[in-house]
Motif scaffolding. Structure first.
Motif, short mmCIF file in Angstrom:
data_model
loop_
_atom_site.label_atom_id
_atom_site.label_comp_id
_atom_site.label_asym_id
_atom_site.label_seq_id
_atom_site.Cartn_x
_atom_site.Cartn_y
_atom_site.Cartn_z
N VAL A 206 0.81 -1.23 0.00
CA VAL A 206 0.00 0.00 0.00
C VAL A 206 0.84 1.27 0.00
CG1 VAL A 206 -1.88 -1.14 1.24
CG2 VAL A 206 -0.09 0.03 2.54
N TRP A 207 2.16 1.15 -0.06
CA TRP A 207 3.00 2.31 0.21
C TRP A 207 3.49 2.96 -1.07
CZ3 TRP A 207 2.45 3.77 4.97
CH2 TRP A 207 2.13 2.81 5.93
N THR A 208 3.35 4.28 -1.13
CA THR A 208 3.93 5.09 -2.18
C THR A 208 5.17 5.76 -1.62
OG1 THR A 208 1.82 5.49 -3.29
CG2 THR A 208 3.58 7.07 -3.70
N LEU A 209 6.33 5.49 -2.23
CA LEU A 209 7.60 5.99 -1.73
C LEU A 209 8.25 6.93 -2.73
CD1 LEU A 209 9.32 2.73 -0.40
CD2 LEU A 209 7.62 4.14 0.74
N ASP A 210 8.70 8.06 -2.24
CA ASP A 210 9.61 8.91 -2.98
C ASP A 210 10.90 8.92 -2.16
OD1 ASP A 210 11.13 10.98 -4.05
OD2 ASP A 210 9.38 12.16 -4.61
N VAL A 211 11.80 8.02 -2.49
CA VAL A 211 12.99 7.83 -1.66
C VAL A 211 13.87 9.05 -1.68
CG1 VAL A 211 14.96 6.33 -1.20
CG2 VAL A 211 12.87 5.36 -2.13
N SER A 212 13.98 9.71 -2.84
CA SER A 212 14.83 10.89 -2.94
C SER A 212 14.31 12.01 -2.04
CB SER A 212 14.90 11.36 -4.39
OG SER A 212 15.75 12.48 -4.51
N ALA A 213 12.99 12.22 -2.05
CA ALA A 213 12.39 13.26 -1.20
C ALA A 213 12.19 12.77 0.23
CB ALA A 213 11.06 13.70 -1.78
N GLY A 214 12.19 11.45 0.41
CA GLY A 214 12.02 10.89 1.75
C GLY A 214 10.59 10.78 2.21
N THR A 215 9.63 10.87 1.30
CA THR A 215 8.22 10.82 1.70
C THR A 215 7.66 9.41 1.54
OG1 THR A 215 7.48 11.46 -0.51
CG2 THR A 215 7.84 13.23 1.10
N ILE A 216 6.67 9.10 2.36
CA ILE A 216 6.00 7.80 2.32
C ILE A 216 4.52 8.03 2.61
CG2 ILE A 216 6.75 7.42 4.70
CD1 ILE A 216 6.53 4.45 4.22
N THR A 217 3.65 7.44 1.77
CA THR A 217 2.22 7.68 1.88
C THR A 217 1.47 6.36 1.72
OG1 THR A 217 2.55 9.83 0.83
CG2 THR A 217 0.28 9.03 0.99
N PRO A 218 0.51 6.06 2.61
CA PRO A 218 -0.31 4.85 2.42
C PRO A 218 -1.46 5.10 1.45
CG PRO A 218 -0.93 5.92 4.47
CD PRO A 218 0.18 6.74 3.88
N VAL A 219 -1.83 4.06 0.72
CA VAL A 219 -2.97 4.11 -0.21
C VAL A 219 -3.88 2.93 0.09
CG1 VAL A 219 -3.70 4.01 -2.62
CG2 VAL A 219 -1.61 5.25 -2.00
N TRP A 220 -5.16 3.20 0.32
CA TRP A 220 -6.13 2.13 0.58
C TRP A 220 -6.92 1.86 -0.69
CZ3 TRP A 220 -7.18 -1.33 4.29
CH2 TRP A 220 -8.44 -1.96 4.29
N THR A 221 -7.08 0.58 -1.02
CA THR A 221 -7.89 0.18 -2.17
C THR A 221 -9.20 -0.42 -1.67
OG1 THR A 221 -5.90 -0.30 -3.48
CG2 THR A 221 -7.99 -1.24 -4.25
N ASN A 222 -10.32 0.16 -2.10
CA ASN A 222 -11.63 -0.35 -1.69
C ASN A 222 -11.96 -1.66 -2.42
OD1 ASN A 222 -12.49 1.57 0.23
ND2 ASN A 222 -13.10 3.01 -1.38
N PRO A 223 -12.96 -2.39 -1.95
CA PRO A 223 -13.33 -3.65 -2.61
C PRO A 223 -13.67 -3.51 -4.09
CG PRO A 223 -14.32 -3.57 -0.44
CD PRO A 223 -13.70 -2.21 -0.68
#
Length: 266
Positions: A206-223
């Motif tokens: 579920v994780w979106t990573l921008d390693v260079s910027a150092g950001t991490i964001t979760p993404v939820w997928t509905n049914p």
């Protein structure tokens, strides 16, 4: 006259009993208070700021056993990275601590101020200068047994696995068995179900990573495959995501703090 006084006394006594029987203010209004397996006595006043020293976070260091970091360069080899996850206030960027290896009863993640308590995660990317979606994070030192993928787990009080605006429903950050990227929530087994016996769905990649910027964001997928806009926040020291933090807070009225997540890799 004596009979009249006695009747008055009985009436006063009954009124007093009714007042005493009336429910008083709730001692705890967090979502955690509904978890029977968690001790509520320590949740009131469980402040993120009681032991936090901002000076200690000026030069954060990853725990020493996280020693196999590649250099930050364009890298197509897919070498695993190792990092901890720092928690920042969304409104001003102030550090609140780290996602902790010391979970709530091996069920769900919380935040603690010291980097020495941070959960270490491994992940693999092929180019550190790109944003990567559907990434799996594997925990290295969590106190959760049997499950090692840091993911999202359906909330205790949810009646479906759907997150959307206008709904209080929510998810925890917890450990789970793996699911494919963009997969709808599945009954694959997770730490919350293991700890509570309550069957809950979960997602891992579920994780979106921008390693260079150092950001991490979760993404939820509905049914149905949709991925709703979500908010990530703390209540007490527990971490939640929701499609409508306002509705969540109306149901669980203790204060919430909106946050962002940052990878700390060196």
């Amino acid at each position: 006259m004596m009979h009249s006084l006695s009747g008055f006394s009985v009436l006063a006594l009954l009124l007093g009993l009714l007042v005493c029987a009336a429910p008083g203010p709730r001692s705890c209004d967090t979502e955690l208070c509904g978890s029977k397996f968690l001790p509520t006595r320590n949740l009131v006043g469980d402040s993120l700021f009681e032991r936090h020293d901002p000076k200690a976070e000026l030069s954060p260091r990853v725990p020493s056993h996280c020693h196999h970091l590649p250099n930050r360069k364009s890298d197509d080899s897919g070498v695993p990275y190792c990092a901890v996850i720092q928690v920042l206030r969304k409104d001003n960027g102030a550090s609140l601590g780290y996602i902790s290896k010391n979970t709530f009863f091996q069920a769900q993640y919380r935040v603690q101020p010291d980097i020495s308590d941070a959960v270490v995660v491994n992940f693999t990317v092929h180019n550190v200068h790109k944003t990567h979606t559907g990434v799996d994070l594997l925990t290295v030192n969590s106190d959760i047994p049997n499950y090692f993928y840091l993911g999202l787990v359906q909330g205790r009080d949810d009646v479906t696995s759907i997150l959307h605006a206008g709904s209080y429903q929510y998810a925890y950050i917890a450990n789970t068995n793996p699911t494919p990227p963009d997969s709808p929530p599945q009954n694959v087994g997770n730490s919350y179900t293991q700890a509570t016996g309550r069957q809950r769905t979960s997602e891992s990649a579920v994780w979106t990573l921008d390693v260079s910027a150092g950001t991490i964001t979760p993404v939820w997928t509905n049914p149905d495959g949709t991925q709703p806009p979500i908010q990530i926040f703390l209540q007490s020291t527990a971490v939640y995501i929701s499609g409508d933090a306002g509705q969540f807070n109306a149901r669980y009225p203790a204060p919430i703090t909106f946050i962002t997540l940052k990878l700390v890799t060196q």
